[in-house]
Design an enzyme around this catalytic site. Structure first.
Site, PDB file in Angstrom:
ATOM      1  N   ASP A  70      -0.359   5.275   0.668  1.00  0.00           N
ATOM      2  CA  ASP A  70      -0.461   6.100   1.928  1.00  0.00           C
ATOM      3  C   ASP A  70      -0.602   5.468   3.143  1.00  0.00           C
ATOM      4  O   ASP A  70      -1.566   4.521   3.315  1.00  0.00           O
ATOM      5  CB  ASP A  70      -1.822   7.055   1.355  1.00  0.00           C
ATOM      6  CG  ASP A  70      -1.544   7.709   0.186  1.00  0.00           C
ATOM      7  OD1 ASP A  70      -0.603   8.614   0.130  1.00  0.00           O
ATOM      8  OD2 ASP A  70      -2.295   7.547  -0.856  1.00  0.00           O
TER       9      ASP A  70
ATOM     10  N   ASP B 174       0.786  -0.948  -0.115  1.00  0.00           N
ATOM     11  CA  ASP B 174       0.008  -0.081   0.054  1.00  0.00           C
ATOM     12  C   ASP B 174       1.048   1.284  -0.003  1.00  0.00           C
ATOM     13  O   ASP B 174       2.236   1.214   0.240  1.00  0.00           O
ATOM     14  CB  ASP B 174      -0.878  -0.106   1.107  1.00  0.00           C
ATOM     15  CG  ASP B 174      -2.015   1.188   1.237  1.00  0.00           C
ATOM     16  OD1 ASP B 174      -2.468   1.615   0.517  1.00  0.00           O
ATOM     17  OD2 ASP B 174      -1.722   1.840   2.331  1.00  0.00           O
TER      18      ASP B 174
END
Length: 263
Positions: A12, A10
């Site tokens: 953010d 991932d």
């Protein structure tokens, strides 16, 4: 974890927060490359093109190629093309629209009724930092047609930035619209299989050799749980350790930050 061949990160809250690199992120990526393993940054953020992410990350000292970026927005475009839904109304950023156009889709800015039907094949939602009320009104009108295809790039309710602040994401926008239309879009980002399957097929890796590293239980960790691969939860973004107590989504491992990841 050291036997994995493909790392799905991932972005953010996992590798960066806003315009700040999380300590250990660059080192983790460098170590993966040194060991001849593969990585993909797969993000539910649909507000940028893949090349824009490459450029942004380069400025932060993270070197990745366009092929190593997979976004929920990109998967949305792939899905629409596969389903032959080419004429679309998009509630999203101009950059999101630009990417969809480059993929061969027709973005209709002002839908019109022709013989009682709107001249579009689908309504598409993304993270829209340029949201205004006129866009919302247009979507609500279009969704009065029960046969209108309705797609959401991702189901995230919020996304994290610096200083512990969270902003509304695509899922929050979809929730707001649902109160008026009583319709919920088909979401395509994490945790759903479309984005996971694409990453595996693109890299020719079986799911037992994949690990997902992320900060959200209901997207990143759920993606691994729903698709049968190991996961690592980092505590530098949305999820907190106490959230695990009542969550149906349980990671394979929990670490404070990417700096502790064993590669």
């Amino acid at each position: 974890m050291e036997d994995k061949e493909l790392y799905l990160f991932d972005l953010d809250g996992t590798l960066i927060l806003g315009n700040q690199v999380i300590d250990g992120a660059i080192e983790a990526i460098n170590k993966i490359r040194e060991q001849g393993k593969k990585l993909v940054i797969f993000t539910n953020n649909s507000s940028r093109t893949r090349m824009q992410y490459v450029e942004k990350l380069a400025k932060l000292g993270i070197a990745v190629t366009e092929e190593e970026i997979v976004t929920a927005g990109y998967i949305t475009g792939k899905y629409l093309l596969k389903k032959n839904k080419r004429a679309i109304y998009v509630l999203g950023t101009e950059k999101f629209k630009e990417m969809l156009k480059e993929m061969g889709l027709i973005v209709v800015e002002t839908p019109k009724k022709i013989d009682g039907k709107y001249n579009i094949d689908a309504v598409v939602l993304g993270l829209d930092s340029e949201l205004n009320y006129e866009k919302i009104k247009t979507v609500c009108k279009l969704l009065q047609d029960p046969e209108m295809t309705y797609i959401g790039a991702n189901s995230d309710m919020v996304y994290p930035v610096e200083d512990g602040i969270f902003y509304p994401d695509c899922g929050s926008i979809a929730k707001m619209i649902s109160y008026s239309t009583r319709r919920v879009p088909k979401f395509l980002g994490k945790p759903y299989h479309e984005i996971f399957d694409y990453c595996l097929e693109k890299n020719s890796v079986s799911k037992d050799k994949v690990i997902i590293v992320g900060d959200r239980l209901y997207t990143d960790i759920a993606c691994g749980q729903e698709n049968g691969c190991d996961t690592v939860l980092v505590l530098t973004g949305e999820a907190k350790r106490e959230d695990l107590i009542n969550s149906e989504y349980q990671p394979t491992a929990v670490i404070d930050s990417i700096k502790e990841l064993k590669i």
